[in-house]
Structures are given as C-alpha cells and as structure tokens.
Scaffold this motif. Structure first.
Motif, short mmCIF file in Angstrom:
data_model
loop_
_atom_site.label_atom_id
_atom_site.label_comp_id
_atom_site.label_asym_id
_atom_site.label_seq_id
_atom_site.Cartn_x
_atom_site.Cartn_y
_atom_site.Cartn_z
N TRP A 96 6.49 8.75 3.54
CA TRP A 96 5.59 8.72 2.48
C TRP A 96 5.91 10.18 1.74
CZ3 TRP A 96 1.91 11.99 0.87
CH2 TRP A 96 0.98 11.64 -0.03
N GLN B 91 -1.55 5.07 9.37
CA GLN B 91 -2.25 3.87 10.19
C GLN B 91 -0.74 3.32 10.86
OE1 GLN B 91 -3.94 0.69 8.16
NE2 GLN B 91 -3.15 -0.66 9.68
N LEU B 92 0.39 3.25 10.07
CA LEU B 92 1.74 2.82 10.76
C LEU B 92 1.91 3.81 11.94
CD1 LEU B 92 3.80 1.80 7.45
CD2 LEU B 92 2.42 0.30 9.31
N ASP C 265 0.85 -1.21 0.04
CA ASP C 265 0.02 -0.07 0.08
C ASP C 265 0.97 1.34 0.10
OD1 ASP C 265 -1.91 1.94 0.42
OD2 ASP C 265 -3.05 0.59 2.08
N THR C 266 0.79 2.12 -1.03
CA THR C 266 1.63 3.28 -1.07
C THR C 266 0.81 4.46 -0.85
OG1 THR C 266 1.07 3.62 -3.45
CG2 THR C 266 3.09 2.12 -2.91
N SER C 267 -0.10 4.40 -0.01
CA SER C 267 -1.10 5.64 0.28
C SER C 267 -0.74 6.19 1.56
CB SER C 267 -2.50 5.09 0.46
OG SER C 267 -2.73 4.22 1.63
N THR D 49 -2.91 7.17 3.63
CA THR D 49 -3.54 6.60 4.59
C THR D 49 -2.75 5.47 5.49
OG1 THR D 49 -5.31 6.92 3.19
CG2 THR D 49 -6.01 5.64 4.92
N TYR D 50 -2.09 4.85 4.46
CA TYR D 50 -1.57 3.63 5.13
C TYR D 50 -0.25 4.16 6.18
CZ TYR D 50 1.35 -0.83 5.57
OH TYR D 50 1.86 -1.89 6.28
N TYR E 289 9.49 -0.23 5.10
CA TYR E 289 8.70 0.57 4.48
C TYR E 289 9.21 1.43 3.36
CZ TYR E 289 4.97 4.15 3.98
OH TYR E 289 4.28 5.01 3.44
#
Ligand SMILES: Cc1ncc(COP(=O)(O)O)c(C=O)c1O
Length: 419
Positions: free
Chosen positions: A409, A10-11, A2-4, A6-7, A334
């Motif tokens: 990110w 979440q992490l 998941d490259t969003s 949001t992810y 990640y």
C-alpha cells in the motif's frame, strides 16, 4: 476494491505468516523500517543467520580441520541439511539437487555435460534479452568450443508490439529448428518483465524431440512452485541470494535429473568433491563420481556460505512452503488491483504493466513512458526500495516472508501522489 491503508492493515492482521517478518532484519531509512520491495534482487537477512555462521566459526576454532568430522554438526554432513528443504522448493528428488559454486559458474559446468553439438545439431535456442550473464555465458562457451555464437545461438523474441515472448512461439521454434538444436536453454522467469514461462511445456516439447533442456531459475527458485523432476528438464541452476535470502554472493543450486546420474559417458569437469564418498580419501587415480547430483561438485564447499543458506532455508521450513505460496498469491492479487488503480490515475499510455496479468511470482515490472527515473528517485528518497532497469522500467517484488500488505500500500500511495 478497497484502496485504503486500513484495509491493507486488516490483511496484515489476518496474515498467518505475519510473525515471520520479525525474524528478518529490515533495513532502516530515516529512522523507519524501509519499504523493502527488492526480494528479486537481494533478499533480506534472517536474524538467525548470524548464529549459524557463528556455529561454523566455533567449530573451526574448537576442532580446526577435524570440524569436518567432529562437533555437533560435522561439516561433512552439512550439505545433507540443505538438500531436503531445497528439493521441496524446486520439486526435485533430494539426490537430484546439489549446492555448489554460483549460478554462472554452474551454468558453464552444465553446458559441459549437456551441450554436445554434433553433425547438423549444433544450435542453442534461448530467449532474446536473457539476463546478460546468461548471454555472456552462452557466447563465450560457444567460442570456447571453436564455433561462432552468431551462427549457433538462436533467439526467440516477442512479436512486434508485444512485451513478452509467447509460450507458443517458443514451442514452435523448438519444432521448427529441431534438426539443428543441440540444447534448449531457457530462463524460467524473465528478470526484466517478470514473465513466467511454461517450463513444463518447453521441457516436454524439447524432450519429445530428443533435445536436452536446461533452465535458469535465478528468479524462480523460492518464488514460484516448480516441479523439476516431473517436468523432466535435464538440468536447472539457480542462485540463492534473491528469494532464498542466503546473502550477497550466496552459494548456488543445481538440479540434474536422475536419469543422468549413472551415465559415465556424459562429459563433465570434475574435482575431488564430486568423487565417490566412500573412497574419496583413498586419493586414487581415475575419477569415480558420486552417483547423484553431488557427482558434479568440484571443490571443498564454503561452510560459511552453507551456514547462510541453511539459516534461510530453515525460515522457509518454519513458515511452510505451501503457506508462502498462498500468501504470495494473495499479495499478487492485492498489488494488481492497486496497479490497475494507478493505471487509471496516470495519463493514458503513461504506465504499462509489462508482467502478464496471469503472472505468478512476486515480481512485477512497470514501464513508464515519461519521467520514470524521477519517479523512481522520489520513491527511493522516501525509503520505498525498488529497482530501475534501463531504459524506463521499475521492478518491485513484495515477498511473503517479510513484506506486509501495508508495504504494498505504501508503494501504491507514494506512486499515486507522484503520478
Ligand atoms: C537470470 C539470471 N541469470 C544469471 C544471473 C547471474 O548470477 P550470478 O552472478 O550469481 O552468477 C542472474 C543474476 O541476477 C540472473 O538474474
């Protein structure tokens, strides 16, 4: 994967060390917190540092020189506070670690003790393109001893077409030159590529052949797990302004294996701060060292630098060294996945990750075949703080204590749109 964003968020919500970030001062860019990814260069300031410095100033103003012996925290004992947390971080016994001077100075001091050329054994084995200060240190030390650096310094290089030096080639070089080597001196984690060397194997090979071994841990201390005592290196030195967050020009650290502490035949450059503590103030003639790594100290230490160091080490203790390493592993995985996505986005051959895939530690180095400087400048303009190494390498190091997965990110997202 998941490259969003949001992810990533979440992490961050699941991160057991998330609250540590608020204990550091994150510089601001255009009104927003920077995406500061330069812990490999200068770590950020813990909020607690100011109070620790103020405590020294208060003791000084209240007691003057008596601050060495009086007040809540007499300066004579301050070094002891640093040793516990530091020895845990570098995997040493507490009496094998001392805090003094700065890195290059300490390396020179260690060469005085551990580089003893004699007969045919005069050479020093080191990595090609070690950090410049290490190169200058070796070059000038060898000249100071009346020898020619071109004859004495042997370098191991990457194989043709490869970016990093293979551990096996280091071991082979030690074996091949065993009859000529007086010292193996190695950088544990290469500043340019981010490569972590097999320090255990290098130390074991050198020692099995009776060759002293020293390690520069500038990029490794506070970044990766180390077992200096167990590995048996003769000495190691590091700075504490990178992953140890102790401020610009922070005080350095030194490991000297306990097997040398009582060796009075070992050369050393001495000063009164390395003199036996019980009798130091008798001011007698004849140097009698403290029988521990502290016996290599020379000068009255700077309490202000000690205070910065202590404040930062207390943050490591609060977070827990094991937990820091755990988060670092997760951040690394990640970041790597996002980098693989970037590699697919970039035109073929445009983007190459220099740091080996099985890398440990926070730093990753990226080679850009074209427009690297433009990409770097554009990222910096957006408040994504990374660094640039000539001719075409970007380095970044998200660190567990104050970086977030969202920071990683943001770097990825900005980089991707620039590509
Ligand atoms: C590998 C390495 N060695 C030596 C140094 C020089 O350290 P100092 O300026 O603290 O002596 C650095 C500084 O970044 C470094 O990265």
């Amino acid at each position: 994967m998941d490259t969003s964003l949001t992810y990533a968020e979440q992490l961050d919500r699941e991160d057991p060390l998330a609250s540590m970030r608020d204990r550091f001062i994150i510089p601001v860019h255009n009104g927003e917190a920077q995406t500061y990814l330069l812990g490999n260069s200068l770590g950020l300031q813990p909020k607690a540092t100011k109070a620790r410095i103020q405590q020294i100033l208060d003791t000084w103003s209240q007691y003057g020189v008596e601050g060495f012996f009086m007040g809540d925290d007499p300066w004579m004992k301050y070094h002891d506070h640093l040793i516990g947390p530091l020895s845990n971080i570098v995997g040493a016994l507490p009496h094998e670690v001392t805090v003094m001077n700065q890195l290059t100075v300490n390396l020179h001091l260690m060469l005085v003790s551990f580089y003893q050329p004699s007969g045919s054994k005069r050479k020093i084995l080191c990595e090609q393109k070690a950090f410049p200060s290490d190169q200058y240190m070796l070059e000038t030390f060898v000249k100071h001893m009346g020898m020619d650096p071109d004859e004495v310094i042997l370098e191991v290089s990457p194989r043709d077409g490869e970016d990093t030096i293979r551990d096996e080639d280091v071991l082979l070089a030690i074996e091949k030159h065993q009859d000529e080597l007086a010292l193996v001196f190695w950088g544990g984690l290469n500043y340019y590529s981010g490569q972590v060397f097999d320090m255990e194997a290098i130390a074991a090979k050198a020692r099995s052949l009776g060759i002293p071994v020293g390690i520069d841990l500038a990029h490794a201390a506070g970044n990766i797990r180390l077992h200096l005592h167990q590995w048996g290196a003769d000495f190691a030195c590091w700075c504490s302004y990178k992953y140890l967050n102790s401020g610009p020009g922070a005080v350095g650290g030194v490991f000297i294996h306990e097997r040398h502490h009582h060796d009075i035949k070992l050369n050393r450059l001495a000063g009164w701060w390395g003199y036996d503590k019980e009798t130091r103030f008798l001011m007698e003639k004849g140097f009698k060292p403290v029988q521990s790594a502290e016996g290599w100290q020379l000068s009255t230490p700077s309490m202000l630098l000690y205070a910065c160091h202590l404040a930062a080490l207390e943050e490591v203790q609060l977070a827990g060294w094991g937990k820091i390493l755990g988060k670092q592993e997760q951040m690394k995985n990640y970041l790597w996945t996002l980098l693989e996505d970037l590699q697919q986005t970039a035109p073929s051959g445009h983007l190459r990750i220099l740091t080996p895939r099985d890398w440990r530690g926070c730093q990753v180095s990226i080679f850009l075949a074209k427009d690297g400087r433009k990409i770097y400048d554009a990222l910096m303009e957006q408040g994504i703080i990374i660094d640039w190494r000539e001719p075409n390498v970007i380095r970044l190091a998200p660190v567990p204590l104050y970086n977030t997965f969202a920071d990683i990110w943001r770097f990825y997202n900005a980089f991707k749109s620039l590509l």
